[in-house]
Design a protein around this motif. Structure first.
Motif, PDB file in Angstrom:
ATOM      1  N   ALA A 190     -25.796 -36.478 -38.369  1.00 21.06           N
ATOM      2  CA  ALA A 190     -26.540 -35.256 -38.036  1.00 21.06           C
ATOM      3  C   ALA A 190     -27.954 -35.643 -37.607  1.00 21.06           C
ATOM      4  O   ALA A 190     -28.358 -36.806 -37.707  1.00 21.06           O
ATOM      5  CB  ALA A 190     -26.581 -34.316 -39.240  1.00 21.06           C
ATOM      6  N   LYS A 191     -28.711 -34.650 -37.148  1.00 21.29           N
ATOM      7  CA  LYS A 191     -30.086 -34.910 -36.718  1.00 21.29           C
ATOM      8  C   LYS A 191     -30.930 -35.386 -37.900  1.00 21.29           C
ATOM      9  O   LYS A 191     -30.607 -35.121 -39.068  1.00 21.29           O
ATOM     10  CB  LYS A 191     -30.698 -33.641 -36.114  1.00 21.29           C
ATOM     11  N   HIS A 192     -32.007 -36.074 -37.597  1.00 22.05           N
ATOM     12  CA  HIS A 192     -32.882 -36.632 -38.627  1.00 22.05           C
ATOM     13  C   HIS A 192     -33.377 -35.532 -39.572  1.00 22.05           C
ATOM     14  O   HIS A 192     -33.851 -34.482 -39.132  1.00 22.05           O
ATOM     15  CB  HIS A 192     -34.082 -37.331 -37.974  1.00 22.05           C
ATOM     16  N   GLY A 193     -33.228 -35.780 -40.859  1.00 22.10           N
ATOM     17  CA  GLY A 193     -33.708 -34.849 -41.869  1.00 22.10           C
ATOM     18  C   GLY A 193     -32.678 -33.842 -42.342  1.00 22.10           C
ATOM     19  O   GLY A 193     -32.889 -33.164 -43.357  1.00 22.10           O
ATOM     20  N   VAL A 194     -31.559 -33.714 -41.639  1.00 23.14           N
ATOM     21  CA  VAL A 194     -30.515 -32.758 -42.038  1.00 23.14           C
ATOM     22  C   VAL A 194     -29.711 -33.343 -43.197  1.00 23.14           C
ATOM     23  O   VAL A 194     -29.312 -34.506 -43.171  1.00 23.14           O
ATOM     24  CB  VAL A 194     -29.583 -32.439 -40.850  1.00 23.14           C
ATOM     25  N   LYS A 195     -29.493 -32.523 -44.223  1.00 24.73           N
ATOM     26  CA  LYS A 195     -28.699 -32.956 -45.369  1.00 24.73           C
ATOM     27  C   LYS A 195     -27.238 -32.538 -45.176  1.00 24.73           C
ATOM     28  O   LYS A 195     -26.942 -31.585 -44.453  1.00 24.73           O
ATOM     29  CB  LYS A 195     -29.265 -32.367 -46.664  1.00 24.73           C
ATOM     30  N   GLU A 196     -26.359 -33.246 -45.873  1.00 26.52           N
ATOM     31  CA  GLU A 196     -24.926 -33.007 -45.699  1.00 26.52           C
ATOM     32  C   GLU A 196     -24.557 -31.555 -45.963  1.00 26.52           C
ATOM     33  O   GLU A 196     -23.782 -30.952 -45.215  1.00 26.52           O
ATOM     34  CB  GLU A 196     -24.127 -33.937 -46.623  1.00 26.52           C
ATOM     35  N   GLN A 197     -25.125 -30.969 -47.026  1.00 27.00           N
ATOM     36  CA  GLN A 197     -24.770 -29.592 -47.385  1.00 27.00           C
ATOM     37  C   GLN A 197     -25.302 -28.565 -46.386  1.00 27.00           C
ATOM     38  O   GLN A 197     -24.870 -27.404 -46.386  1.00 27.00           O
ATOM     39  CB  GLN A 197     -25.263 -29.251 -48.801  1.00 27.00           C
ATOM     40  N   ASP A 198     -26.242 -28.984 -45.517  1.00 30.95           N
ATOM     41  CA  ASP A 198     -26.782 -28.057 -44.516  1.00 30.95           C
ATOM     42  C   ASP A 198     -25.854 -27.892 -43.315  1.00 30.95           C
ATOM     43  O   ASP A 198     -25.984 -26.932 -42.544  1.00 30.95           O
ATOM     44  CB  ASP A 198     -28.144 -28.546 -44.015  1.00 30.95           C
ATOM     45  N   ILE A 199     -24.939 -28.838 -43.140  1.00 33.09           N
ATOM     46  CA  ILE A 199     -24.065 -28.814 -41.960  1.00 33.09           C
ATOM     47  C   ILE A 199     -23.016 -27.710 -42.114  1.00 33.09           C
ATOM     48  O   ILE A 199     -22.326 -27.623 -43.125  1.00 33.09           O
ATOM     49  CB  ILE A 199     -23.380 -30.185 -41.768  1.00 33.09           C
ATOM     50  N   ARG A 200     -22.915 -26.863 -41.092  1.00 34.47           N
ATOM     51  CA  ARG A 200     -21.957 -25.762 -41.102  1.00 34.47           C
ATOM     52  C   ARG A 200     -20.920 -25.882 -39.979  1.00 34.47           C
ATOM     53  O   ARG A 200     -19.852 -25.276 -40.051  1.00 34.47           O
ATOM     54  CB  ARG A 200     -22.700 -24.418 -40.968  1.00 34.47           C
ATOM     55  N   ILE A 201     -21.252 -26.638 -38.941  1.00 33.08           N
ATOM     56  CA  ILE A 201     -20.339 -26.800 -37.805  1.00 33.08           C
ATOM     57  C   ILE A 201     -20.136 -28.292 -37.561  1.00 33.08           C
ATOM     58  O   ILE A 201     -21.107 -29.045 -37.413  1.00 33.08           O
ATOM     59  CB  ILE A 201     -20.899 -26.126 -36.532  1.00 33.08           C
ATOM     60  N   LEU A 202     -18.880 -28.707 -37.531  1.00 34.36           N
ATOM     61  CA  LEU A 202     -18.554 -30.130 -37.386  1.00 34.36           C
ATOM     62  C   LEU A 202     -17.771 -30.349 -36.096  1.00 34.36           C
ATOM     63  O   LEU A 202     -16.774 -29.675 -35.832  1.00 34.36           O
ATOM     64  CB  LEU A 202     -17.718 -30.597 -38.582  1.00 34.36           C
ATOM     65  N   PHE A 203     -18.237 -31.311 -35.288  1.00 34.23           N
ATOM     66  CA  PHE A 203     -17.593 -31.643 -34.020  1.00 34.23           C
ATOM     67  C   PHE A 203     -16.954 -33.031 -34.102  1.00 34.23           C
ATOM     68  O   PHE A 203     -17.465 -33.926 -34.772  1.00 34.23           O
ATOM     69  CB  PHE A 203     -18.619 -31.639 -32.876  1.00 34.23           C
ATOM     70  N   GLY A 204     -15.861 -33.199 -33.382  1.00 30.07           N
ATOM     71  CA  GLY A 204     -15.212 -34.508 -33.306  1.00 30.07           C
ATOM     72  C   GLY A 204     -13.957 -34.418 -32.463  1.00 30.07           C
ATOM     73  O   GLY A 204     -13.419 -33.327 -32.233  1.00 30.07           O
ATOM     74  N   HIS A 205     -13.492 -35.573 -32.002  1.00 31.43           N
ATOM     75  CA  HIS A 205     -12.232 -35.591 -31.258  1.00 31.43           C
ATOM     76  C   HIS A 205     -11.101 -35.166 -32.187  1.00 31.43           C
ATOM     77  O   HIS A 205     -11.138 -35.422 -33.397  1.00 31.43           O
ATOM     78  CB  HIS A 205     -11.965 -36.996 -30.707  1.00 31.43           C
ATOM     79  N   GLU A 206     -10.070 -34.512 -31.629  1.00 34.20           N
ATOM     80  CA  GLU A 206      -8.995 -33.971 -32.464  1.00 34.20           C
ATOM     81  C   GLU A 206      -8.315 -35.046 -33.305  1.00 34.20           C
ATOM     82  O   GLU A 206      -7.902 -34.788 -34.445  1.00 34.20           O
ATOM     83  CB  GLU A 206      -7.970 -33.236 -31.603  1.00 34.20           C
ATOM     84  N   GLN A 207      -8.193 -36.263 -32.766  1.00 38.97           N
ATOM     85  CA  GLN A 207      -7.603 -37.347 -33.552  1.00 38.97           C
ATOM     86  C   GLN A 207      -8.505 -37.699 -34.734  1.00 38.97           C
ATOM     87  O   GLN A 207      -8.038 -37.893 -35.855  1.00 38.97           O
ATOM     88  CB  GLN A 207      -7.397 -38.580 -32.668  1.00 38.97           C
ATOM     89  N   ALA A 208      -9.812 -37.773 -34.489  1.00 34.26           N
ATOM     90  CA  ALA A 208     -10.759 -38.096 -35.562  1.00 34.26           C
ATOM     91  C   ALA A 208     -10.761 -37.006 -36.630  1.00 34.26           C
ATOM     92  O   ALA A 208     -10.869 -37.287 -37.829  1.00 34.26           O
ATOM     93  CB  ALA A 208     -12.157 -38.278 -34.986  1.00 34.26           C
ATOM     94  N   ILE A 209     -10.630 -35.755 -36.201  1.00 30.69           N
ATOM     95  CA  ILE A 209     -10.582 -34.649 -37.163  1.00 30.69           C
ATOM     96  C   ILE A 209      -9.375 -34.800 -38.082  1.00 30.69           C
ATOM     97  O   ILE A 209      -9.471 -34.615 -39.300  1.00 30.69           O
ATOM     98  CB  ILE A 209     -10.555 -33.295 -36.414  1.00 30.69           C
ATOM     99  N   ARG A 210      -8.218 -35.167 -37.506  1.00 32.71           N
ATOM    100  CA  ARG A 210      -7.021 -35.371 -38.332  1.00 32.71           C
ATOM    101  C   ARG A 210      -7.213 -36.543 -39.290  1.00 32.71           C
ATOM    102  O   ARG A 210      -6.748 -36.514 -40.430  1.00 32.71           O
ATOM    103  CB  ARG A 210      -5.799 -35.609 -37.445  1.00 32.71           C
ATOM    104  N   GLN A 211      -7.904 -37.574 -38.824  1.00 31.57           N
ATOM    105  CA  GLN A 211      -8.130 -38.749 -39.665  1.00 31.57           C
ATOM    106  C   GLN A 211      -9.099 -38.454 -40.811  1.00 31.57           C
ATOM    107  O   GLN A 211      -9.156 -39.201 -41.789  1.00 31.57           O
ATOM    108  CB  GLN A 211      -8.657 -39.899 -38.797  1.00 31.57           C
ATOM    109  N   CYS A 212      -9.862 -37.371 -40.679  1.00 29.20           N
ATOM    110  CA  CYS A 212     -10.827 -36.975 -41.718  1.00 29.20           C
ATOM    111  C   CYS A 212     -10.410 -35.658 -42.374  1.00 29.20           C
ATOM    112  O   CYS A 212     -11.257 -34.894 -42.857  1.00 29.20           O
ATOM    113  CB  CYS A 212     -12.223 -36.844 -41.111  1.00 29.20           C
TER     114      CYS A 212
END
Length: 377
Positions: A190-212
């Motif tokens: 995420a951008k500098h200073g953003v904490k994990e719990q602040d993230i509300r929208i997650l982007f990634g390739h569909e294969q990577a999403i399945r892997q996670c």
């Protein structure tokens, strides 16, 4: 008087000795049949004769042995056909020992920092990277000659096959010459200073999403949006002002785009890895190539797959992968709707391999030779 087990086994051994002698005689006659067919330009497979033999075998067998007798004689005939094919099928040469082009143009889907880019750099340290928006464009670039090679993902250790690319492999006139496996240690960035719990929208390739998927399940509040490429997702997050965005990518990709790594390992499998194919317009077989890939269709009759596998057993070739798939639409018929993608150990410099490939081409209505390749460590 009831025979003991030892006597019964002795009788079975005696019958087996007779069977072996008869089998040797039959294979000797098979070689003479092969010579006759070669002299008279006849094909090895004579379907009507085989059907007549099987009908006769079933008619002369007791009810409880009809299927077993058919299975036995079908196997004997398949072994005989393999012997005939090896005796008379010409081993047409496929060029091998090809040299890799220097400073080639290499087509890769995505942008710098993608896993495909990492795979291409492993294969071509001095290559000129030619980034494309889609996998289809990579295939097209190789086929039309605007790129010397293409690098495409085909299989992930967690999410399985990248089906779109295996379908494109069937549709395009390209060949596989090398493979490379790249570790995919996905991080949450995420951008500098953003904490994990602040993230509300997650982007990634569909294969990577399945892997996670396990991580995604643990964060039900996340909105997950598939993106064309992990590196492109990282670039988008870096350029966006929102502090609610995160992406799945590699550590190197996050650092390249100035993103913070807010979770260093979100893939379900810590050993997660993706296998990539290197494709070329013409067949290129390098020294040390030890794996062959083909696709064949089989008739919809009982035992057709087993009979095809017999060819590998008789020729002592190790089948390393087999996968059923729908045939490309343009090749489907009422009789043929599915095919098998196969990988097996071998090199086109071996006559037994060339004869098997020629046999596939003449016997099956759909046959594609995808290449003879080696794995790059």
């Amino acid at each position: 008087m009831e025979l003991d087990l030892g006597e019964i086994r002795k009788n079975i051994d005696a019958i087996d000795d007779q069977l072996l002698e008869l089998f040797k005689q039959r294979m000797g006659l098979t070689r003479k049949v092969a010579e006759y067919k070669a002299a008279h330009n006849m094909v090895v497979f004579q379907s009507e004769r085989e059907k007549a033999i099987i009908r006769s075998v079933r008619d002369r067998s007791p009810e409880e042995l009809k299927s077993s007798a058919e299975f036995l004689f079908t196997n004997i005939m398949d072994i005989s056909k393999c012997g005939q094919n090896n005796a008379i099928t010409p081993a047409v040469s496929i060029p091998h020992g090809t040299q890799i082009k220097h400073t080639p143009d290499v087509a890769v889907q995505g942008i710098e920092g993608a896993y495909g880019h990492a795979a291409a750099q492993k294969l071509f340290p001095d290559g000129r990277m030619n980034f494309r928006a889609s996998f289809a464009e990579v295939f097209e670039a190789v086929e039309n000659g605007s790129a010397d090679y293409g690098v495409i993902p085909v299989e992930n250790s967690t999410a399985g096959e990248v089906s779109v690319n295996m379908e494109l492999l069937e549709k395009h006139h390209v060949f596989v010459n090398r493979t490379v496996t790249v570790p995919c240690t996905h991080v949450l960035a995420a951008k500098h200073g953003v904490k994990e719990q602040d993230i509300r929208i997650l982007f990634g390739h569909e294969q990577a999403i399945r892997q996670c998927s396990e991580y995604a399940s643990s964060r039900p509040e996340l909105t997950i949006i598939p993106y064309a490429n992990n590196a492109m997702a990282a670039q988008m997050v870096a350029e966006n002002r929102s502090s609610e965005l995160g992406c799945i990518c590699s550590r190197e990709c996050a650092e390249m785009h100035g993103l913070d790594i807010v979770n260093p390992a979100i893939a379900a499998d810590p050993n997660n890895a993706t296998r990539f194919f290197c494709i070329s317009k013409e067949t290129e077989v390098y020294d040390g190539a030890d794996t062959i890939a083909v696709s064949v269709s089989l008739p919809h009759i009982s035992g057709s797959l087993y009979r095809m596998l017999t060819k590998f057993a008789v020729n002592e070739l190790d089948l390393t992968k087999i996968q059923s798939k729908p045939l490309p639409l343009e090749f489907r018929t009422e009789e043929d709707e599915f095919m098998f993608y196969l990988e097996f150990s071998g090199n086109v410099g071996q006559p037994v391999v060339l004869r098997l490939l020629n046999n596939f081409q003449t016997e099956y209505s759909y046959f594609r030779f995808h290449g003879n390749f080696l794995a790059v460590n």
